[in-house]
Scaffold this motif. Structure first.
Motif, PDB file in Angstrom:
ATOM      1  N   ILE A   1      18.119  68.772 -54.358  1.00  0.00           N
ATOM      2  CA  ILE A   1      18.396  69.059 -55.766  1.00  0.00           C
ATOM      3  C   ILE A   1      19.903  69.190 -55.993  1.00  0.00           C
ATOM      4  O   ILE A   1      20.437  68.723 -57.013  1.00  0.00           O
ATOM      5  CB  ILE A   1      17.662  70.339 -56.206  1.00  0.00           C
ATOM      6  N   SER A   2      20.609  69.801 -55.050  1.00  0.00           N
ATOM      7  CA  SER A   2      22.062  69.942 -55.199  1.00  0.00           C
ATOM      8  C   SER A   2      22.750  68.580 -55.161  1.00  0.00           C
ATOM      9  O   SER A   2      23.710  68.341 -55.906  1.00  0.00           O
ATOM     10  CB  SER A   2      22.619  70.855 -54.098  1.00  0.00           C
ATOM     11  N   ALA A   3      22.260  67.677 -54.309  1.00  0.00           N
ATOM     12  CA  ALA A   3      22.837  66.326 -54.247  1.00  0.00           C
ATOM     13  C   ALA A   3      22.566  65.561 -55.546  1.00  0.00           C
ATOM     14  O   ALA A   3      23.443  64.849 -56.059  1.00  0.00           O
ATOM     15  CB  ALA A   3      22.262  65.562 -53.053  1.00  0.00           C
ATOM     16  N   LEU A   4      21.362  65.714 -56.096  1.00  0.00           N
ATOM     17  CA  LEU A   4      21.030  65.062 -57.366  1.00  0.00           C
ATOM     18  C   LEU A   4      21.888  65.621 -58.495  1.00  0.00           C
ATOM     19  O   LEU A   4      22.310  64.877 -59.397  1.00  0.00           O
ATOM     20  CB  LEU A   4      19.544  65.250 -57.680  1.00  0.00           C
ATOM     21  N   THR A   5      22.160  66.919 -58.459  1.00  0.00           N
ATOM     22  CA  THR A   5      23.014  67.535 -59.479  1.00  0.00           C
ATOM     23  C   THR A   5      24.428  66.992 -59.402  1.00  0.00           C
ATOM     24  O   THR A   5      25.048  66.677 -60.432  1.00  0.00           O
ATOM     25  CB  THR A   5      23.037  69.069 -59.298  1.00  0.00           C
ATOM     26  N   LEU A   6      24.938  66.880 -58.186  1.00  0.00           N
ATOM     27  CA  LEU A   6      26.285  66.343 -58.013  1.00  0.00           C
ATOM     28  C   LEU A   6      26.359  64.906 -58.509  1.00  0.00           C
ATOM     29  O   LEU A   6      27.338  64.510 -59.167  1.00  0.00           O
ATOM     30  CB  LEU A   6      26.679  66.420 -56.531  1.00  0.00           C
TER      31      LEU A   6
ATOM     32  N   ILE B   1      23.550  76.042 -55.263  1.00  0.00           N
ATOM     33  CA  ILE B   1      22.203  75.562 -55.604  1.00  0.00           C
ATOM     34  C   ILE B   1      21.260  75.716 -54.415  1.00  0.00           C
ATOM     35  O   ILE B   1      20.103  76.158 -54.580  1.00  0.00           O
ATOM     36  CB  ILE B   1      22.260  74.098 -56.060  1.00  0.00           C
ATOM     37  N   ILE B   2      21.706  75.390 -53.219  1.00  0.00           N
ATOM     38  CA  ILE B   2      20.858  75.517 -52.029  1.00  0.00           C
ATOM     39  C   ILE B   2      20.396  76.961 -51.851  1.00  0.00           C
ATOM     40  O   ILE B   2      19.204  77.233 -51.641  1.00  0.00           O
ATOM     41  CB  ILE B   2      21.606  75.036 -50.767  1.00  0.00           C
ATOM     42  N   ASN B   3      21.329  77.899 -51.939  1.00  0.00           N
ATOM     43  CA  ASN B   3      20.980  79.305 -51.730  1.00  0.00           C
ATOM     44  C   ASN B   3      20.199  79.885 -52.898  1.00  0.00           C
ATOM     45  O   ASN B   3      19.314  80.733 -52.706  1.00  0.00           O
ATOM     46  CB  ASN B   3      22.249  80.125 -51.466  1.00  0.00           C
ATOM     47  N   ALA B   4      20.496  79.429 -54.118  1.00  0.00           N
ATOM     48  CA  ALA B   4      19.753  79.901 -55.279  1.00  0.00           C
ATOM     49  C   ALA B   4      18.298  79.459 -55.203  1.00  0.00           C
ATOM     50  O   ALA B   4      17.382  80.238 -55.488  1.00  0.00           O
ATOM     51  CB  ALA B   4      20.403  79.378 -56.565  1.00  0.00           C
ATOM     52  N   TYR B   5      18.081  78.211 -54.812  1.00  0.00           N
ATOM     53  CA  TYR B   5      16.702  77.731 -54.681  1.00  0.00           C
ATOM     54  C   TYR B   5      15.988  78.446 -53.542  1.00  0.00           C
ATOM     55  O   TYR B   5      14.811  78.784 -53.657  1.00  0.00           O
ATOM     56  CB  TYR B   5      16.695  76.221 -54.438  1.00  0.00           C
ATOM     57  N   ASN B   6      16.685  78.703 -52.468  1.00  0.00           N
ATOM     58  CA  ASN B   6      16.097  79.424 -51.336  1.00  0.00           C
ATOM     59  C   ASN B   6      15.635  80.820 -51.751  1.00  0.00           C
ATOM     60  O   ASN B   6      14.586  81.303 -51.303  1.00  0.00           O
ATOM     61  CB  ASN B   6      17.123  79.521 -50.204  1.00  0.00           C
ATOM     62  N   LEU B   7      16.390  81.460 -52.643  1.00  0.00           N
ATOM     63  CA  LEU B   7      16.082  82.837 -53.042  1.00  0.00           C
ATOM     64  C   LEU B   7      14.867  82.931 -53.961  1.00  0.00           C
ATOM     65  O   LEU B   7      14.228  83.986 -54.014  1.00  0.00           O
ATOM     66  CB  LEU B   7      17.300  83.466 -53.724  1.00  0.00           C
ATOM     67  N   ILE B   8      14.530  81.878 -54.709  1.00  0.00           N
ATOM     68  CA  ILE B   8      13.384  81.986 -55.616  1.00  0.00           C
ATOM     69  C   ILE B   8      12.062  81.735 -54.912  1.00  0.00           C
ATOM     70  O   ILE B   8      10.997  81.880 -55.519  1.00  0.00           O
ATOM     71  CB  ILE B   8      13.501  81.027 -56.823  1.00  0.00           C
ATOM     72  N   ASP B   9      12.122  81.368 -53.635  1.00  0.00           N
ATOM     73  CA  ASP B   9      10.881  81.115 -52.890  1.00  0.00           C
ATOM     74  C   ASP B   9      10.296  82.444 -52.423  1.00  0.00           C
ATOM     75  O   ASP B   9      10.347  82.784 -51.243  1.00  0.00           O
ATOM     76  CB  ASP B   9      11.158  80.196 -51.698  1.00  0.00           C
ATOM     77  N   GLY B  10       9.739  83.200 -53.394  1.00  0.00           N
ATOM     78  CA  GLY B  10       9.242  84.532 -53.067  1.00  0.00           C
ATOM     79  C   GLY B  10       7.775  84.761 -53.378  1.00  0.00           C
ATOM     80  O   GLY B  10       7.184  85.718 -52.891  1.00  0.00           O
TER      81      GLY B  10
ATOM     82  N   LEU C   1      19.086  74.021 -64.069  1.00  0.00           N
ATOM     83  CA  LEU C   1      18.978  74.932 -62.927  1.00  0.00           C
ATOM     84  C   LEU C   1      18.980  76.395 -63.346  1.00  0.00           C
ATOM     85  O   LEU C   1      19.268  77.278 -62.533  1.00  0.00           O
ATOM     86  CB  LEU C   1      20.146  74.673 -61.969  1.00  0.00           C
ATOM     87  N   ILE C   2      18.635  76.672 -64.596  1.00  0.00           N
ATOM     88  CA  ILE C   2      18.759  78.017 -65.146  1.00  0.00           C
ATOM     89  C   ILE C   2      17.967  79.055 -64.360  1.00  0.00           C
ATOM     90  O   ILE C   2      18.424  80.178 -64.147  1.00  0.00           O
ATOM     91  CB  ILE C   2      18.340  78.042 -66.642  1.00  0.00           C
ATOM     92  N   VAL C   3      16.770  78.713 -63.904  1.00  0.00           N
ATOM     93  CA  VAL C   3      15.924  79.701 -63.215  1.00  0.00           C
ATOM     94  C   VAL C   3      16.544  80.160 -61.901  1.00  0.00           C
ATOM     95  O   VAL C   3      16.762  81.363 -61.705  1.00  0.00           O
ATOM     96  CB  VAL C   3      14.499  79.150 -63.002  1.00  0.00           C
TER      97      VAL C   3
ATOM     98  N   VAL D   1       9.084  75.120 -59.981  1.00  0.00           N
ATOM     99  CA  VAL D   1      10.457  74.972 -60.480  1.00  0.00           C
ATOM    100  C   VAL D   1      11.073  73.683 -59.934  1.00  0.00           C
ATOM    101  O   VAL D   1      11.740  72.941 -60.666  1.00  0.00           O
ATOM    102  CB  VAL D   1      11.313  76.192 -60.098  1.00  0.00           C
ATOM    103  N   GLY D   2      10.834  73.391 -58.662  1.00  0.00           N
ATOM    104  CA  GLY D   2      11.341  72.149 -58.076  1.00  0.00           C
ATOM    105  C   GLY D   2      10.771  70.918 -58.756  1.00  0.00           C
ATOM    106  O   GLY D   2      11.481  69.943 -59.011  1.00  0.00           O
ATOM    107  N   ILE D   3       9.472  70.955 -59.071  1.00  0.00           N
ATOM    108  CA  ILE D   3       8.817  69.826 -59.757  1.00  0.00           C
ATOM    109  C   ILE D   3       9.435  69.609 -61.137  1.00  0.00           C
ATOM    110  O   ILE D   3       9.728  68.478 -61.528  1.00  0.00           O
ATOM    111  CB  ILE D   3       7.296  70.079 -59.861  1.00  0.00           C
ATOM    112  N   VAL D   4       9.645  70.697 -61.879  1.00  0.00           N
ATOM    113  CA  VAL D   4      10.250  70.595 -63.211  1.00  0.00           C
ATOM    114  C   VAL D   4      11.644  69.984 -63.118  1.00  0.00           C
ATOM    115  O   VAL D   4      11.996  69.054 -63.871  1.00  0.00           O
ATOM    116  CB  VAL D   4      10.312  71.983 -63.882  1.00  0.00           C
ATOM    117  N   ILE D   5      12.462  70.491 -62.199  1.00  0.00           N
ATOM    118  CA  ILE D   5      13.828  69.984 -62.039  1.00  0.00           C
ATOM    119  C   ILE D   5      13.824  68.509 -61.658  1.00  0.00           C
ATOM    120  O   ILE D   5      14.590  67.703 -62.205  1.00  0.00           O
ATOM    121  CB  ILE D   5      14.587  70.819 -60.987  1.00  0.00           C
ATOM    122  N   LEU D   6      12.949  68.136 -60.736  1.00  0.00           N
ATOM    123  CA  LEU D   6      12.903  66.745 -60.267  1.00  0.00           C
ATOM    124  C   LEU D   6      12.386  65.793 -61.333  1.00  0.00           C
ATOM    125  O   LEU D   6      12.823  64.639 -61.406  1.00  0.00           O
ATOM    126  CB  LEU D   6      12.042  66.655 -59.006  1.00  0.00           C
TER     127      LEU D   6
END
Length: 386
Positions: free
Chosen positions: A226-231, A150-159, A259-261, A167-172
């Motif tokens: 987000i990964s901690a909240l998922t866990l 999750i950490i690396n996936a979220y890092n990769l969408i910051d483009g 976390l689909i995106v 996406v972070g707002i929606v997830i939260l």
């Protein structure tokens, strides 16, 4: 918990972030710590970065007041070492690029603090695919894998502008709702604090005058939270799910839907890179958001809101199906959706050389529109002297 606590944490985080980001922008500009555009970049001029610094101190303040508010919130102290590690690594990566292995080791050290707290321990999958109790060693392996992914996936969408924030707002928002319904108020307040910070940051990230990027400093911190909240969501007690609008055994699939995106985009680009005999961590412009911009001529804001809207819609559909369907039909729906999305984006030419030509051409057009290449004045004709 009194409703005004929710407002205090959300508004406090928003105000703190909104008022201090201009100070970060000023410092970054003064020290010339700007993000320079390159052939893969979606921006065409130097832009301040390090916006994620605001996330770090906002969360530290929130965790401090959470501990003061209720001494039973023992989780608070376990977040601080992980946040500090990722803050230092992200800051250094924004200033001096680090190797993927260095960042991975730092992430593993950060997530180990979360995994060591018993409230995050996943002891059962509650019948998902017929699996119930799981051994403790498997939890540590699976938990570390989930958080690192999750950490690396979220890092990769910051483009592109706004995407990681939206996406972070929606997830939260989704996790805030889940934890409120299950009376897990510590996670409600920490999610609200981070969301307030993201919303304040978004107004600058989408600005044309005072733009700033969150950088790896920000994306690693948000991905970690987000990964901690998922866990924690997966570790909820069976009784907690009585208040949620989906079946207990469907929780892992709901988490994937939330976390689909980032998960789909990461799986897609990694597959393309490996198929092209490149490192999965090698940079390119094969991300979903790049395809939307390059092939559909969408702006950054349009692409970000389209992806964010899809994320929200997909979660709603997953929750509806998860309230009645068993694992088989929900898995079938998830796999079918992923195959359709993969096929749609496969139809576009995402070769690096072709995309590079498109980007260079688009930038040239933008410069022409902005008057960078001004028409040269005609030289006066020499007069004939008889």
């Amino acid at each position: 918990m009194p409703p005004y606590y929710l407002l205090i944490f959300f508004i406090g985080a928003y105000v703190l972030t909104y008022l201090t980001i201009p100070k970060i922008i000023g410092l970054v500009e003064y020290k010339n710590l700007m993000d320079n555009p390159n052939v893969r970049s979606s921006h065409v001029k130097k832009t301040p970065t390090l916006g994620g610094v605001s996330f770090f101190y906002t969360l530290i303040f929130a965790l401090f007041f959470l501990k003061i508010l209720d001494g039973s919130f023992t989780e608070a102290i376990y977040f601080i070492p992980g946040l500090t590690i990722l803050f230092i690594v992200g800051l250094k990566d924004d200033l001096v690029v680090l190797s993927p292995l260095t960042k991975l080791v730092a992430q593993l050290a950060a997530v180990s603090f979360i995994l060591s707290h018993q409230s995050f321990q996943i002891g059962s999958l509650n019948g998902f695919l017929g699996i119930y109790d799981i051994p403790i060693f498997l939890y540590y392996v699976a938990g570390a894998f989930i958080m690192l992914t999750i950490i690396n996936a979220y890092n990769l969408i910051d483009g592109i502008d706004g995407l990681a924030s939206i996406v972070g707002i929606v997830i939260l928002v989704i996790y805030t709702t889940i934890f409120y319904l299950t009376a897990e108020y510590f996670y409600v307040l920490i999610a609200l604090a981070l969301n307030g910070s993201l919303i304040a940051f978004l107004s600058y990230n989408l600005s044309s005058r005072r733009k700033i990027f969150m950088g790896d400093t920000g994306s690693l911190i948000v991905g970690f939270m987000i990964s901690a909240l998922t866990l924690k969501f997966l570790a909820l007690s069976p009784n907690s799910y009585n208040e949620l609008p989906f079946l207990l055994e469907n929780a892992p699939l709901i988490a994937i839907g939330i976390l689909i995106v980032p998960l789909f985009d990461t799986a897609r680009v990694f597959t393309i890179r490996v198929a092209n005999k490149k490192s999965p961590f090698s940079p390119d412009r094969n991300h979903t958001h790049h395809i939307l911009i390059d092939s559909f001529n969408l702006s950054h804001q349009q692409a970000s809101f389209v992806i964010g809207g899809f994320n929200l819609l997909f979660v709603v559909l997953m929750v509806i199906l998860g309230s009645t369907s068993d694992n088989f039909y929900l898995v079938l729906f998830l796999i079918t959706t992923i195959i359709i999305l993969a096929y749609i984006f496969y139809r576009f030419d995402y070769s690096f050389s072709n995309i590079k030509r498109r980007i260079l051409f688009k930038r040239k057009v933008d410069r022409l529109k902005n008057g960078v290449f001004k028409k040269k004045p005609n030289k006066p004709k020499s007069e004939n002297v008889d």
